[in-house]
Design an enzyme around this catalytic site. Sequence first.
Site, PDB file in Angstrom:
ATOM      1  N   CYS A  33       8.291  -5.195  -8.582  1.00  0.00           N
ATOM      2  CA  CYS A  33       7.307  -4.155  -8.302  1.00  0.00           C
ATOM      3  C   CYS A  33       7.569  -2.915  -9.132  1.00  0.00           C
ATOM      4  O   CYS A  33       6.671  -2.100  -9.361  1.00  0.00           O
ATOM      5  CB  CYS A  33       7.277  -3.823  -6.806  1.00  0.00           C
ATOM      6  SG  CYS A  33       8.883  -3.414  -6.119  1.00  0.00           S
ATOM      7  N   GLY A  76       4.823  -6.784  -0.698  1.00  0.00           N
ATOM      8  CA  GLY A  76       3.970  -7.758  -1.368  1.00  0.00           C
ATOM      9  C   GLY A  76       2.836  -7.082  -2.111  1.00  0.00           C
ATOM     10  O   GLY A  76       2.918  -5.909  -2.483  1.00  0.00           O
ATOM     11  N   SER A  77       1.767  -7.825  -2.291  1.00  0.00           N
ATOM     12  CA  SER A  77       0.648  -7.346  -3.102  1.00  0.00           C
ATOM     13  C   SER A  77      -0.194  -6.320  -2.350  1.00  0.00           C
ATOM     14  O   SER A  77      -0.181  -6.264  -1.110  1.00  0.00           O
ATOM     15  CB  SER A  77      -0.241  -8.524  -3.505  1.00  0.00           C
ATOM     16  OG  SER A  77      -0.938  -9.036  -2.374  1.00  0.00           O
ATOM     17  N   GLU A 135       5.361  -1.657   1.247  1.00  0.00           N
ATOM     18  CA  GLU A 135       5.899  -1.483  -0.098  1.00  0.00           C
ATOM     19  C   GLU A 135       5.129  -2.457  -0.974  1.00  0.00           C
ATOM     20  O   GLU A 135       5.433  -3.647  -1.023  1.00  0.00           O
ATOM     21  CB  GLU A 135       7.405  -1.750  -0.114  1.00  0.00           C
ATOM     22  CG  GLU A 135       8.110  -1.121  -1.303  1.00  0.00           C
ATOM     23  CD  GLU A 135       7.811  -1.818  -2.604  1.00  0.00           C
ATOM     24  OE1 GLU A 135       7.020  -1.270  -3.406  1.00  0.00           O
ATOM     25  OE2 GLU A 135       8.333  -2.910  -2.819  1.00  0.00           O
ATOM     26  N   GLY A 145      -1.376  -6.234   1.479  1.00  0.00           N
ATOM     27  CA  GLY A 145      -0.974  -5.041   2.215  1.00  0.00           C
ATOM     28  C   GLY A 145      -2.133  -4.430   2.981  1.00  0.00           C
ATOM     29  O   GLY A 145      -1.966  -3.928   4.099  1.00  0.00           O
TER      30      GLY A 145
END
Length: 512
Positions: free
Chosen positions: A299, A243-244, A265, A248
Site C-alpha cells: 500500500c 485492503g482495497s 487502512e 473498504g
Amino acid sequence: MQLDLSFLKDLGIQKKNYGASYGKWIGTDSNPVLKSITPINGEVIAEIIQAGPKEYEEVVHHAEKAFLYWRNIPAPKRGEVVRLIGLELRKYKDILGRLVTLEMGKILPEGKGEVQEMIDIADFSVGLSRQLYGLTIHSERPKHRMYEQWHPLGLIGIITAFNFPVAVWSWNALLAAVCGDVMIWKPSSQTPLCAIAVQNIVDRVVQEQGLPRGIFNTIIGPGSNVGQKMLDDQRVPLISFTGSIPMGRRVAEHVGKRLGRTILELGGNNAIIISDSADLNLVLRAVLFGAVGTAGQRCTTTRRLIIHHSIYDKFIKQLVKAYQQISIGNPLEEGTVMGPLVDQAAVETMQLALAQLKKEGGKIVYGGEVLKDKKYQYGYYVSPCIAEAENHFSIVQTETFAPILYVIKYQTKEEALSLHNNVPQGLSSAIFTQNLKEAEYFLGPEGSDCGIANVNIGTSGAEIGGAFGGEKETGGGRESGSDSWKAYMRRQTNTINWGDELPLAQGIKFGD
C-alpha cells in the site's frame, strides 16, 4: 522447479487443514476446500477446509467467553503473554518468513523482515502494557475529582490482505491483546497458510500459560460468507480492515449501519517529489525499493515520481539503467530482487492498466511485459514498468497493485504539491531535497495531505513506532504505533464527589 515444502510440518501445516480455530482447529468436512497456490511455480502447497456459519458461531462463542476472563487480567500481565509470543516468533522467524515468501511471493529477505516486524510490534506492545494512560482533570465543583480511564473494548475483528499476510495481524492483534481485547482474524484467502502457522505459534504460548482458549482466533472462509457475518455482527464492536478502497467502502457501510467502529487502512497512490537539489543517488535507492519492492504490491509502494524539469532526463536515464539490472525470479533464491505477482488476476490488472495508459496518451519508457520464457516457468512474473504520464489520467488517479511507476515533470514547488495532492488517496509521501524551505513547505499545512510524509526517505518501509495510516480515500484509520492503542479500547470519564454537598456543573440551581 521443485520446491521444498518439508518445513511446513514444523509450522503445524498438514496436506489438508481446518480453517477455523479458537485455540483448537475445527471444521466440517463437507465445507468447500480452498487450495493455497504458490505464485512461484503454481504448485498447490496445501488445502484448507473453509469455515462456514457453524464454525463462525463456535469461534465467537469461545471468544466471548475468553473476553470475560482476559479483560480482568492486569495489562502488564497481558503484556507478559505478548512478550512470550514475541519470543516464540523469534524461534520461527526463518521458516515463517519462508512461508510468507512461498505463499505470497515476496523475496525471502522481505518475508523474514515481515516476521521481524511482528517481533518488533510484540516488543512495542509489551512496553505499551504499562502505559495505557488516562488523564486527571480539575473539576469546577469543590471536593470533586475527575479523571478518564480506558477499558477493554471486546471482540475485535481483524481482516487482512495478502501482501502482508502476518505483519498486519500483529499490528492489530498484539496491541489489542495488551488492551484486554480478544480477536477474530479473517486472513486473505490468497495467504491462508500464513494465518494457520501464526495461530499455531500463538496457541503454544496460550496453552503453556494456562490461559483459556478463545483469546486469539482465526476464521478462514469466503468474504461473502464468514466475512460478511463478521461485518454485520453486533458482538464485534470494532472491525480493523486492510485492503482495497472499494472493499473498504463496503466494510464502512455495513459496520456503520450497526454503529460499529472501523479502522480502515486502504489504498495508496504514493508519490516522491524529486527537487533539483536532491541527492540523486539517495533518490535512486529509495525509488527502487519503493517501486519494485514486493513487486509493487504494498500500500506504500511508490507509484508516482514528480520530478523537477531540470533533472528529469538525467534521472530517467539513471532509473532505466537501474531497472535493467533488477534480478527477477524465484523469490526464495538469494540475489532475487523481485518475485512474481500474487496471481493471474494481478497480472491481468497490470496489463489492463498499461493498455489504459496508452489509450490516455501515456508512454511506456521501460518494462511492463509478462515474462514467459523457460526461466520463469509460470505466468505471474512481469518486468517492472516506468511510464510517462500526466497526473490527471484516470489510470494515474487509480491505484494499480503492480510495479508501475508513473513519471511526471514539474516546474515550481507549488505545482509539485498540487500534482502530489491531486489524487483521491492519501497514505504515504516523500520529498527529496537539500533545501530546508522546500522540506518544511512539504511538511507544513500547505504541503503533503498524506498520513505519512517523509523527507529524504522513500514512501515505503514505515517504522512501527509511528501510527500507520492515511487520509482521504485511504480511510483515515491508524494501526499500531503512537497512541493508536486508543482505537482498541473504550474511554470512560469518571467524576467522584468526596464532599457532603451536591453542587451541579455550570452553577445550575435545581429545586431550591
